[in-house]
Design an enzyme around this catalytic site. Structure first.
Site, short mmCIF file in Angstrom:
data_model
loop_
_atom_site.label_atom_id
_atom_site.label_comp_id
_atom_site.label_asym_id
_atom_site.label_seq_id
_atom_site.Cartn_x
_atom_site.Cartn_y
_atom_site.Cartn_z
N LYS A 2 0.15 -10.65 1.75
CA LYS A 2 0.50 -9.89 2.95
C LYS A 2 -0.47 -8.70 3.12
CE LYS A 2 1.71 -6.28 0.80
NZ LYS A 2 2.19 -5.03 0.49
N LYS B 83 6.41 6.87 -0.56
CA LYS B 83 5.58 7.09 -1.75
C LYS B 83 5.61 8.58 -2.12
CE LYS B 83 2.43 3.19 -1.52
NZ LYS B 83 2.96 2.45 -2.67
N ASP C 78 -20.26 -15.42 -0.49
CA ASP C 78 -19.85 -14.73 0.73
C ASP C 78 -18.75 -15.61 1.32
OD1 ASP C 78 -19.47 -14.05 3.34
OD2 ASP C 78 -21.59 -14.10 3.92
N VAL C 79 -17.51 -15.09 1.39
CA VAL C 79 -16.37 -15.95 1.75
C VAL C 79 -16.44 -16.48 3.18
CG1 VAL C 79 -14.68 -15.05 0.11
CG2 VAL C 79 -14.93 -13.96 2.35
N HIS D 31 5.53 -10.93 -3.32
CA HIS D 31 5.88 -10.98 -4.75
C HIS D 31 7.31 -10.52 -5.00
CE1 HIS D 31 4.81 -6.69 -4.82
NE2 HIS D 31 5.41 -6.60 -5.99
N ARG E 297 -18.18 -11.18 -3.96
CA ARG E 297 -19.51 -10.78 -3.50
C ARG E 297 -20.38 -10.20 -4.61
NH1 ARG E 297 -18.37 -7.12 1.59
NH2 ARG E 297 -17.36 -6.05 -0.11
N HIS F 216 8.28 -6.92 2.40
CA HIS F 216 9.21 -6.93 1.26
C HIS F 216 10.64 -6.57 1.68
CE1 HIS F 216 5.65 -7.30 -1.08
NE2 HIS F 216 5.32 -6.03 -1.11
C1 BG6 Z 1 2.97 -3.76 -2.85
C2 BG6 Z 1 2.60 -2.61 -1.97
O1 BG6 Z 1 3.05 -4.95 -2.10
O2 BG6 Z 1 4.22 -3.52 -3.46
C3 BG6 Z 1 2.56 -1.33 -2.79
O3 BG6 Z 1 1.34 -2.85 -1.37
C4 BG6 Z 1 3.84 -1.13 -3.55
O4 BG6 Z 1 2.27 -0.22 -1.96
C5 BG6 Z 1 4.19 -2.39 -4.32
O5 BG6 Z 1 3.67 -0.05 -4.43
C6 BG6 Z 1 5.56 -2.29 -4.99
O6 BG6 Z 1 5.80 -3.40 -5.80
P1 BG6 Z 1 5.55 -3.34 -7.38
O7 BG6 Z 1 6.04 -4.68 -7.86
O8 BG6 Z 1 4.08 -3.14 -7.58
O9 BG6 Z 1 6.38 -2.20 -7.87
#
Ligand code: BG6
Length: 460
Positions: free
Chosen positions: A134, A326, A84-85, A164, A43, A226
């Site tokens: 996600k 966290k 604008d997506v 990831h 944007r 994850h």
């Molecule tokens: C993300 C989360 O997908 O993964 C984060 O949204 C988290 O909150 C993170 O800190 C952890 O993965 P990495 O690879 O960034 O340590």
């Protein structure tokens, strides 16, 4: 290999911190050709020069260890379009060009449906792929709606729902080590394994992500995706191959076998908490509720723990404990597989035969196996630990997954039915928590999390 990548939401944190460094790592490793084109779209009222300046700064910050030539090549392959997506005409102009395109939606999940509909109306060149981050939907119903919209757009194999963690070699090692060692798979079942702890404790706090995180919380941010994926790799039946179909079919079996949690289970077997002010290492961390952008009335959790059991032949009675938080005292990112006690120890030994524990350290990567042996005194048992360090991977997780997107290999991305099944597992928890059936606890930032509860433990 697709040679055009369009990132929608390209001026955000994900692009700067992960996608641009991932591309630079691919370039440095020789995976990106000179013809590769990157289009950033967002944007912001920027032009290509401004985007390139920003990209250069981001790469300097987040990919300083990569050769300058690779960083430069990524920047000079890039251009920018303001868009604008949700506007099909604007989106059509961004994806237009020769040949298929990989369209990466680096956008907040709320925007996915509008963006996917706009892409549908705009029309993607044949053979194109779509990439999403996600959480896939915000609950089961929205995940199903999103899946239907995606199915109208491209075939399932062309949808890359990114997790990831699956692209981390450390995570792949859970399955690799398990299946490549004759001594492990025969004991990889409930007869021998009492408990599995899947832990992602972070010392990082909110890091300015309240806009996203306060609406998500630890369960949706980490556990629903994850950590459930890690559970799948630990518990799945050996796949015939690592092809997308075999791997994803076997992971889906695990999710489908998770025993549905009743409200009574949830009260007993789940925990949620959030951090209060404290000190993590040498940093002062404010209470979560005092972080900018947080609405304390939401009761968003920064710590979540859930115990699951699997109803199948392999795992009756084994406890799988998934936990993440966290602002904790230390990073602890591991899968710890705890075996049952030995059935008999010859009389005459002193000391204790503690259960064997196999630990997969996920970040940094290492392997450790806790055994028991004889120490300096005759017949006296002492704990022993075998450890191995593992070299860092050739590509960072986002480099690996971008390569898979461009190559069209969907094995390490989440299939639509997996995304839906993951919601089925945890929706009862979210709903019980929203009814306050499980009180939200507190822990000081820099501590080890909420005080441990008395546990049932694994059935031995
Ligand atoms: C993300 C989360 O997908 O993964 C984060 O949204 C988290 O909150 C993170 O800190 C952890 O993965 P990495 O690879 O960034 O340590």
């Amino acid at each position: 290999m697709i040679e055009r990548l369009v990132i929608f939401g390209a001026t955000g944190d994900l692009t700067g911190r992960y996608l641009l460094p991932g591309l630079a790592a691919l370039r440095a490793a020789g995976h990106l050709r000179d013809g590769f084109q990157l289009t950033g779209a967002s944007r912001e009222d920027w032009d290509s020069d401004e985007f390139r300046r920003w990209a250069t700064a981001q790469l300097g910050r987040h990919a300083a260890g990569l050769p300058a030539s690779a960083r430069k090549a990524v920047v000079s392959s890039s251009g920018y379009r303001q868009v604008d997506v949700s506007d099909p005409a604007g989106v059509a102009a961004v994806v237009a060009g020769d040949g298929p395109v990989a369209a990466y939606l680096a956008l907040p999940p709320k925007v996915f449906p509008a963006a996917v509909s706009a892409l549908h109306e705009a029309g993607l060149p044949s053979g194109s792929r779509i990439v999403l981050e996600k959480p896939f939907g915000e609950d089961l119903a929205s995940a199903m709606t999103l899946n239907r919209l995606l199915a109208d757009l491209v075939p399932e194999q062309a949808v890359f729902r990114v997790d990831h963690f699956l692209a981390m070699t450390t995570v792949q090692n859970v399955l690799g080590t398990r299946l490549a060692n004759r001594m492990l798979e025969p004991v990889w079942n409930a007869a021998h394994i009492a408990e599995v702890d899947i832990v992602w404790d972070e010392s990082l706090a909110l890091e300015g992500r309240a806009g996203y995180y306060d609406g998500a919380g630890a369960l949706k941010d980490m556990l629903q995706n994850h950590l459930l994926q890690l559970l799948c790799l630990v518990a799945m039946e050996p796949p015939i191959s690592l092809s997308e179909r075999d791997l994803r079919d076997r992971k889906l079996d695990v999710l489908r076998s998770v025993r549905p949690l009743t409200e009574a289970d949830i009260v007993r077997r789940t925990r949620r908490a959030r951090y209060t002010a404290g000190r993590v290492g040498d940093r002062d961390v404010p209470a979560y509720t005092a972080e900018e952008g947080v609405d304390p009335a939401r009761h968003t959790e920064t710590f979540a723990e859930v115990e699951l059991e699997l109803d199948n032949w392999r795992w009756p009675g084994t406890i799988f404990r998934l936990r993440t938080g966290k602002a904790l005292r230390r990073d602890r990112k591991e899968v710890a597989v705890r075996f049952r006690h030995v059935p008999h120890l010859p009389l005459g030994h002193s000391g204790e035969a503690l259960p064997n524990v196999l630990r997969f350290g996920l970040d940094p990567e290492n392997l450790a196996l806790d055994l028991t042996g004889i120490g300096v005194h005759a017949h006296t048992l002492v704990p022993l630990r075998l450890t191995a360090q593992i070299d860092p991977p050739e590509l960072p997780a986002y480099g690996r997954l971008l390569l898979d997107v461009l190559d069209g290999n969907a094995a390490l991305s989440i299939r639509g039915d997996e995304a839906e099944e993951a919601w089925r597992v945890l929706i009862p928890v979210l709903s019980a928590w929203s009814k306050d059936l499980v009180p939200i606890e507190e822990y000081p930032a820099g501590s080890d999390g909420p005080q441990p509860r008395q546990r049932d433990g694994g059935k031995e």
